[in-house]
Enzyme design. Structure first.
Site, PDB file in Angstrom:
ATOM      1  N   SER A  86       0.832  -1.110  -0.050  1.00  0.00           N
ATOM      2  CA  SER A  86       0.074  -0.061  -0.072  1.00  0.00           C
ATOM      3  C   SER A  86       0.805   1.091   0.244  1.00  0.00           C
ATOM      4  CB  SER A  86      -0.915   0.016   1.334  1.00  0.00           C
ATOM      5  OG  SER A  86      -1.464   1.335   1.588  1.00  0.00           O
ATOM      6  N   LYS A 107       1.971  -3.915   6.813  1.00  0.00           N
ATOM      7  CA  LYS A 107       2.475  -3.776   5.354  1.00  0.00           C
ATOM      8  C   LYS A 107       3.770  -3.512   5.149  1.00  0.00           C
ATOM      9  CE  LYS A 107      -1.322  -4.729   3.436  1.00  0.00           C
ATOM     10  NZ  LYS A 107      -1.527  -6.080   2.857  1.00  0.00           N
ATOM     11  N   TYR A 148      -2.114  -1.394  10.867  1.00  0.00           N
ATOM     12  CA  TYR A 148      -2.508  -1.847   9.444  1.00  0.00           C
ATOM     13  C   TYR A 148      -1.143  -1.436   8.600  1.00  0.00           C
ATOM     14  CZ  TYR A 148      -3.709  -2.092   4.574  1.00  0.00           C
ATOM     15  OH  TYR A 148      -4.004  -2.376   3.340  1.00  0.00           O
TER      16      TYR A 148
HETATM   17  P1  NAD Z   1     -10.784  -7.584   1.001  1.00  0.00           P
HETATM   18  O1  NAD Z   1     -11.053  -7.653   2.512  1.00  0.00           O
HETATM   19  O2  NAD Z   1     -11.760  -7.407   0.209  1.00  0.00           O
HETATM   20  O3  NAD Z   1      -9.711  -8.924   0.612  1.00  0.00           O
HETATM   21  C1  NAD Z   1      -9.108  -9.572   1.434  1.00  0.00           C
HETATM   22  C2  NAD Z   1      -9.388 -11.021   1.642  1.00  0.00           C
HETATM   23  O4  NAD Z   1      -8.563 -11.895   2.185  1.00  0.00           O
HETATM   24  C3  NAD Z   1     -10.745 -11.421   1.925  1.00  0.00           C
HETATM   25  O5  NAD Z   1     -11.725 -12.166   1.137  1.00  0.00           O
HETATM   26  C4  NAD Z   1     -10.779 -12.036   3.318  1.00  0.00           C
HETATM   27  O6  NAD Z   1     -11.930 -13.050   3.585  1.00  0.00           O
HETATM   28  C5  NAD Z   1      -9.477 -12.947   3.048  1.00  0.00           C
HETATM   29  N1  NAD Z   1      -8.642 -12.975   4.247  1.00  0.00           N
HETATM   30  C6  NAD Z   1      -8.538 -12.151   5.139  1.00  0.00           C
HETATM   31  N2  NAD Z   1      -7.677 -12.813   6.371  1.00  0.00           N
HETATM   32  C7  NAD Z   1      -7.448 -13.982   5.786  1.00  0.00           C
HETATM   33  C8  NAD Z   1      -6.659 -15.165   6.334  1.00  0.00           C
HETATM   34  N3  NAD Z   1      -5.865 -14.930   7.419  1.00  0.00           N
HETATM   35  N4  NAD Z   1      -6.717 -16.169   5.577  1.00  0.00           N
HETATM   36  C9  NAD Z   1      -7.458 -16.258   4.510  1.00  0.00           C
HETATM   37  N5  NAD Z   1      -8.130 -15.375   3.754  1.00  0.00           N
HETATM   38  C10 NAD Z   1      -8.160 -14.116   4.584  1.00  0.00           C
HETATM   39  O7  NAD Z   1      -9.816  -6.495   0.890  1.00  0.00           O
HETATM   40  P2  NAD Z   1      -9.159  -5.941  -0.676  1.00  0.00           P
HETATM   41  O8  NAD Z   1      -9.690  -4.516  -0.595  1.00  0.00           O
HETATM   42  O9  NAD Z   1      -9.420  -6.738  -1.720  1.00  0.00           O
HETATM   43  O10 NAD Z   1      -7.651  -5.781  -0.375  1.00  0.00           O
HETATM   44  C11 NAD Z   1      -6.704  -7.029  -0.794  1.00  0.00           C
HETATM   45  C12 NAD Z   1      -5.281  -6.631  -0.379  1.00  0.00           C
HETATM   46  O11 NAD Z   1      -5.147  -5.324  -0.880  1.00  0.00           O
HETATM   47  C13 NAD Z   1      -5.201  -6.608   1.142  1.00  0.00           C
HETATM   48  O12 NAD Z   1      -3.938  -7.274   1.351  1.00  0.00           O
HETATM   49  C14 NAD Z   1      -5.060  -4.999   1.362  1.00  0.00           C
HETATM   50  O13 NAD Z   1      -4.536  -4.656   2.479  1.00  0.00           O
HETATM   51  C15 NAD Z   1      -4.603  -4.826   0.568  1.00  0.00           C
HETATM   52  N6  NAD Z   1      -4.696  -3.058  -0.040  1.00  0.00           N
HETATM   53  C16 NAD Z   1      -6.105  -2.806   0.131  1.00  0.00           C
HETATM   54  C17 NAD Z   1      -6.419  -1.430  -0.581  1.00  0.00           C
HETATM   55  C18 NAD Z   1      -7.824  -1.013  -0.558  1.00  0.00           C
HETATM   56  O14 NAD Z   1      -7.970   0.150  -0.519  1.00  0.00           O
HETATM   57  N7  NAD Z   1      -8.805  -1.818  -0.883  1.00  0.00           N
HETATM   58  C19 NAD Z   1      -5.227  -0.347  -0.717  1.00  0.00           C
HETATM   59  C20 NAD Z   1      -3.991  -0.962  -0.255  1.00  0.00           C
HETATM   60  C21 NAD Z   1      -3.687  -2.272  -0.271  1.00  0.00           C
HETATM   61  N1  UFG Z   2     -13.419  10.403   3.253  1.00  0.00           N
HETATM   62  C1  UFG Z   2     -14.441  11.340   3.842  1.00  0.00           C
HETATM   63  N2  UFG Z   2     -15.607  10.685   4.261  1.00  0.00           N
HETATM   64  C2  UFG Z   2     -15.515   9.393   4.313  1.00  0.00           C
HETATM   65  C3  UFG Z   2     -14.414   8.571   4.157  1.00  0.00           C
HETATM   66  C4  UFG Z   2     -13.328   9.136   3.537  1.00  0.00           C
HETATM   67  O1  UFG Z   2     -14.471  12.484   3.746  1.00  0.00           O
HETATM   68  O2  UFG Z   2     -16.581   8.815   4.850  1.00  0.00           O
HETATM   69  C5  UFG Z   2     -12.074  10.972   2.754  1.00  0.00           C
HETATM   70  C6  UFG Z   2     -10.735  10.943   3.582  1.00  0.00           C
HETATM   71  O3  UFG Z   2     -10.708  11.959   4.646  1.00  0.00           O
HETATM   72  C7  UFG Z   2      -9.771  10.988   2.486  1.00  0.00           C
HETATM   73  C8  UFG Z   2     -10.503  10.392   1.099  1.00  0.00           C
HETATM   74  O4  UFG Z   2     -12.100  10.504   1.578  1.00  0.00           O
HETATM   75  O5  UFG Z   2      -9.587  12.394   2.225  1.00  0.00           O
HETATM   76  C9  UFG Z   2     -10.093   8.894   1.030  1.00  0.00           C
HETATM   77  O6  UFG Z   2     -10.274   8.203   2.268  1.00  0.00           O
HETATM   78  P1  UFG Z   2     -10.447   6.675   2.085  1.00  0.00           P
HETATM   79  O7  UFG Z   2     -10.600   6.264   3.528  1.00  0.00           O
HETATM   80  O8  UFG Z   2     -11.050   6.103   1.098  1.00  0.00           O
HETATM   81  O9  UFG Z   2      -8.840   6.234   1.653  1.00  0.00           O
HETATM   82  P2  UFG Z   2      -7.518   6.728   2.358  1.00  0.00           P
HETATM   83  O10 UFG Z   2      -6.715   7.031   1.428  1.00  0.00           O
HETATM   84  O11 UFG Z   2      -7.856   7.419   3.599  1.00  0.00           O
HETATM   85  O12 UFG Z   2      -7.008   5.144   2.845  1.00  0.00           O
HETATM   86  C10 UFG Z   2      -6.415   4.224   1.801  1.00  0.00           C
HETATM   87  C11 UFG Z   2      -6.748   2.758   2.266  1.00  0.00           C
HETATM   88  C12 UFG Z   2      -5.911   2.364   3.547  1.00  0.00           C
HETATM   89  C13 UFG Z   2      -4.692   2.891   3.252  1.00  0.00           C
HETATM   90  C14 UFG Z   2      -4.455   4.491   2.826  1.00  0.00           C
HETATM   91  C15 UFG Z   2      -3.047   4.816   2.786  1.00  0.00           C
HETATM   92  O13 UFG Z   2      -8.200   2.537   2.501  1.00  0.00           O
HETATM   93  O14 UFG Z   2      -5.985   0.967   3.511  1.00  0.00           O
HETATM   94  O15 UFG Z   2      -5.197   4.727   1.757  1.00  0.00           O
HETATM   95  O16 UFG Z   2      -2.545   4.128   1.490  1.00  0.00           O
HETATM   96  F1  UFG Z   2      -3.785   2.615   4.531  1.00  0.00           F
END
Ligand code: NAD
Ligand code: UFG
Length: 337
Positions: free
Chosen positions: A124, A153, A149
């Site tokens: 991330s 990472k 979190y």
């Molecule tokens: P998500 O929660 O939809 O997907 C994660 C999946 O992993 C889920 O299906 C959950 O059931 C499964 N899981 C969790 N713990 C587990 C375990 N111990 N064993 C087996 N399965 C398990 O999340 P996502 O948004 O698809 O994110 C996927 C990956 O990308 C994550 O590692 C997340 O940290 C990373 N990531 C997501 C974002 C974002 O904004 N969505 C941003 C940066 C990084």
């Molecule tokens: N925001 C709002 N209202 C909401 C939710 C979000 O105003 O209800 C704003 C936040 O303040 C921010 C923007 O929308 O300015 C985006 O917020 P998100 O929560 O969607 O995303 P972030 O960038 O804060 O977080 C994301 C991922 C995290 C990761 C982080 C840093 O969700 O997992 O980027 O990489 F850690």
């Protein structure tokens, strides 16, 4: 090739499974369904007219992993499984270190024992920490993430670097995602958060569909062009295609490689709300609330390295991200339930 996708039933995982199946790969998904529904993968199978192997289980279960690697000729692993809610990680740090760090450790041990040494890891932008000028490029030193979190990472990135340094057989990609949004254009699969959404787009979509009254915008006094937070939103299908490119790159490279997956463009919260209203034809009422603790004003990627080295570029527009989010939300007001 046969690819193991941990967390493949989740949001980014299910879209990536779809992209891999469409590209002709065999897919084994391992997911404990803690934050996903089995239905996402049924829909992926219907959309692609292909079948996949689903194993319900935990990445921390070494016996299960050993069995999985002995039964399937896995060539590479894409590792999405983990917990991702920033606020929850502050309340439950042990769960986050257990799933994200210990889980990855067990997975790598099982891979090593099975001789599977190609890995793509979901990292991330949070690992850059605060204080860098924008845009963020891969050459910058990692910083100090502000929550468990983010630290999980960063710890995994370091663990994987040490692993690759120890044995040249490993070939590892760290993909640093910016803000994944959107859904597959079919409107059949998308993001289905449990409980109150933490992230902006799912919240906006639930307001538009009538599940929630009003969006709270966290802060309008940032030093950005309209005062609201700026992020690099990237369409989840662009992200999924980035994983395909990374998978191909693994075959030709040893050691650790890092690529940002972002568009290189920032959009403010107000711009996102406006774009969503235009795409959906729905009003999204909002009120301004105080800043959310630890939020940065702005964050966007320098996405040139992935373009140069992977030949990958995010090409879907903000309007397309919004239209696809709305199609998914409108067709599935209660998600997969
Ligand atoms: P998500 O929660 O939809 O997907 C994660 C999946 O992993 C889920 O299906 C959950 O059931 C499964 N899981 C969790 N713990 C587990 C375990 N111990 N064993 C087996 N399965 C398990 O999340 P996502 O948004 O698809 O994110 C996927 C990956 O990308 C994550 O590692 C997340 O940290 C990373 N990531 C997501 C974002 C974002 O904004 N969505 C941003 C940066 C990084
Ligand atoms: N925001 C709002 N209202 C909401 C939710 C979000 O105003 O209800 C704003 C936040 O303040 C921010 C923007 O929308 O300015 C985006 O917020 P998100 O929560 O969607 O995303 P972030 O960038 O804060 O977080 C994301 C991922 C995290 C990761 C982080 C840093 O969700 O997992 O980027 O990489 F850690």
């Amino acid at each position: 090739m046969t690819v193991l996708i941990t967390g493949g039933a989740g949001y980014i995982g299910s879209h990536t499974v779809l992209a891999l199946l469409e590209a002709g790969h065999e897919v084994v998904v391992l997911d404990n369904l803690v934050n996903a529904s089995r239905e996402s993968l049924r829909r992926v199978e219907r959309l692609t007219e292909r079948t996949l192997i689903f194993v319900e289980g935990d990445i921390r279960d070494r016996t299960l992993l050993d069995q999985l690697f002995s039964e399937h000729a896995v060539s590479a692993v894409i590792h999405f499984a983990g917990l991702k809610a920033v606020g929850e990680s502050v309340q439950q740090p042990l769960s986050y270190y257990e799933n994200n760090v210990a889980g990855t450790l067990v997975l790598c041990q099982a891979m090593q024992a099975a001789g599977v040494t190609r890995l793509v890891f979901s990292s991330s932008a949070t690992v850059y920490g605060d204080g860098h000028p924008m845009p963020l490029h891969e050459g910058l030193p990692t910083g100090e993430p502000t929550n468990p979190y983010g630290r999980s990472k960063l710890i995994v990135e370091e663990l994987l670097r040490d692993l690759a340094d120890s044995d040249s057989a490993w070939s590892i990609v760290l993909l640093r995602y910016f803000n994944p949004v959107g859904a597959h254009a079919s409107g059949q699969i998308g993001e289905d958060p449990r409980g109150i959404p933490n992230n902006l787009l799912p919240y906006v979509a639930q307001v538009a569909v009538g599940r929630r009254d009003c969006l709270a915008i966290f802060g309008s006094d940032y030093s950005t062009h309209d005062g609201t937070g700026v992020r690099d939103y990237i369409h989840v299908m662009d992200l999924a295609e980035g994983h395909l490119c990374a998978l191909h790159a693994l075959a030709e490279r040893q050691g650790v490689h890092i690529w940002n997956l972002g568009t290189g463009q920032g959009h403010s919260v107000l711009e996102v709300v406006k774009a969503f209203e235009q795409a959906s034809g729905q009003a999204v009422p909002y009120r301004i609330e105080p800043r959310r603790p630890d939020d940065v004003a702005a964050c966007w990627a320098d996405a040139c390295l992935a373009e140069r080295e992977l030949g990958w570029k995010a090409w879907r527009s903000l309007a397309e991200m919004m239209a696809d989010t709305w199609r998914w939300q409108h067709n599935n007001p209660d998600g997969y339930r």
